[in-house]
Design a protein around this motif. Structure first.
Motif, short mmCIF file in Angstrom:
data_model
loop_
_atom_site.label_atom_id
_atom_site.label_comp_id
_atom_site.label_asym_id
_atom_site.label_seq_id
_atom_site.Cartn_x
_atom_site.Cartn_y
_atom_site.Cartn_z
N ILE A 1 0.77 -1.23 -0.03
CA ILE A 1 0.16 0.07 0.06
C ILE A 1 0.83 1.30 -0.05
O ILE A 1 1.92 1.48 0.84
N ILE A 2 0.72 2.27 -0.99
CA ILE A 2 1.27 3.44 -0.77
C ILE A 2 0.41 4.46 -0.35
O ILE A 2 -0.89 4.76 -1.04
N ILE A 3 0.74 5.18 0.69
CA ILE A 3 -0.32 6.41 1.18
C ILE A 3 0.53 7.62 0.70
O ILE A 3 1.40 7.89 1.14
N PRO A 4 -0.41 8.15 -0.07
CA PRO A 4 0.22 9.61 -0.64
C PRO A 4 0.13 10.53 0.39
O PRO A 4 -0.48 10.61 1.16
N PRO A 5 1.07 11.93 0.07
CA PRO A 5 2.03 11.72 -1.28
C PRO A 5 3.31 11.00 -0.98
O PRO A 5 3.91 11.26 0.07
N CYS A 6 3.72 10.57 -2.15
CA CYS A 6 5.09 9.78 -1.99
C CYS A 6 5.67 9.90 -3.32
O CYS A 6 4.95 9.88 -4.32
N TYR A 7 7.09 10.15 -3.02
CA TYR A 7 7.61 10.08 -4.41
C TYR A 7 8.23 8.56 -4.55
O TYR A 7 9.14 8.26 -3.38
N ILE A 8 8.16 8.07 -5.40
CA ILE A 8 8.53 6.49 -5.86
C ILE A 8 9.62 6.69 -7.20
O ILE A 8 9.02 6.97 -8.32
#
Length: 334
Positions: free
Chosen positions: A255-262
């Motif tokens: 799970i990616i919980i924004p905001p994130c830089y990938i």
């Protein structure tokens, strides 16, 4: 217009990260600090940026090439100058004396900002400022009724103003600035063994030059680990509606919980990442919970529960760890 970026400092408060890379090249939401800085200056300027002069120490050819690419990305020529002694802010800027002509912005590369004003390029000078709660820790400016700067006060013990100078300055006539800096050096005008830009500003004001404030929305510090992690959080918030994940990143049961830089070729497996996390290219995160952190390139993180952390390049960490500040090429298992 030209941008002058003094960045020769050793970045001692950002160790261990600055043992292997200059502080202005540490990434914030996927871009080096200095790249974000010059891009923001370009946004508030109506004039084209023709040249960026970087004043550095002995950082090596790879760093110099990166700086040249940053300048080229906004259509500017890069100039590289060297400061071999830490003799103060005025001395640092004077190292780029050959580039001090025409319109000039001087920007120290340990700060980021957001602003909604357009630079008044016809003003003699504009000093970027921000309101702060404790002015005694900063150089501040006093304003007159006409919104012009009347005084520069360094770390006032008694309240005179809450408008702190954030380290970004515009000069309509770069040659005038160069001459004032040369005067300080020629006459050895030193404060605690250093040549200070504020002395040149005071001399210019006393000769009738008009200084105006450029008040920013937010001023973000990159002076130490905690401040840099917080700045990463704020920049991610400003860009939360942008596409921050590279298409080559791969996710498995995560799970990616924004905001994130990938970044490019990142692998995230059995993990929860975010909010406010930046993950550099080639890094693998598995069986991990991570939030409010910066993880750089080609690292491996397993079985962690990380918060408020900063992880360098080529790092391998395994085990029950809650907060870390780890430089490049480290290995840790618990």
């Amino acid at each position: 217009m030209k941008i002058i970026v003094p960045m020769a400092g050793m970045g001692k408060r950002m160790r261990p990260h600055t043992l292997t890379v200059p502080k202005p090249l540490i990434p914030i939401a996927g871009k080096p600090i200095v790249q974000r800085l010059v891009e923001e200056i370009a946004k508030v300027s109506n004039d084209k940026i023709d040249e960026i002069a970087f004043i550095i120490g002995d950082f090596g050819k790879e760093v110099e090439q990166t700086l040249c690419e940053i300048a080229e990305n906004i259509g500017a020529k890069a100039s590289i100058y060297y400061q071999t002694e830490a003799l103060g802010t005025a001395h640092a800027i004077h190292c780029a004396a050959k580039s001090l002509s025409d319109k000039v912005v001087v920007a120290f590369a340990d700060t980021l900002f957001k602003a909604d004003f357009v630079l008044d390029a016809e003003a003699d000078s504009v000093i970027w400022v921000q309101k702060v709660e404790d002015p005694s820790a900063f150089g501040v400016v006093k304003l007159g009724e006409d919104n012009k700067i009347t005084d520069f006060v360094e770390k006032p013990l008694d309240f005179v103003s809450d408008l702190a100078i954030i380290g970004i300055y515009y000069f309509k006539d770069g040659e005038n600035l160069r001459n004032e800096l040369q005067y300080l050096l020629d006459n050895k005008v030193l404060v605690n063994g250093e040549y200070q830009l504020t002395d040149a500003l005071e001399n210019m004001k006393n000769k009738g030059l008009v200084f105006k404030p450029g008040q920013v929305i937010e001023w973000m510090d990159c002076g130490n680990k905690d401040a840099t992690v917080h700045t990463n959080q704020r920049i991610l918030e400003y860009h939360k509606n942008d596409e921050l994940a590279c298409s080559s990143a791969k996710y498995e049961n995560s799970i990616i919980i924004p905001p994130c830089y990938i970044g490019k070729d990142v692998k995230i497996v059995n993990s929860v990442v975010g909010p406010h996390v930046s993950v550099g290219a080639g890094t693998t995160v598995s069986n991990t919970l991570v939030r409010n952190s910066i993880i750089q390139r080609n690292s491996i993180l397993e079985n962690l529960n990380l918060d408020n952390s900063m992880i360098g390049n080529h790092v391998e960490i395994q085990g029950d760890v809650s907060e870390m500040n780890v430089g490049d090429f480290a290995s840790f298992s618990k």
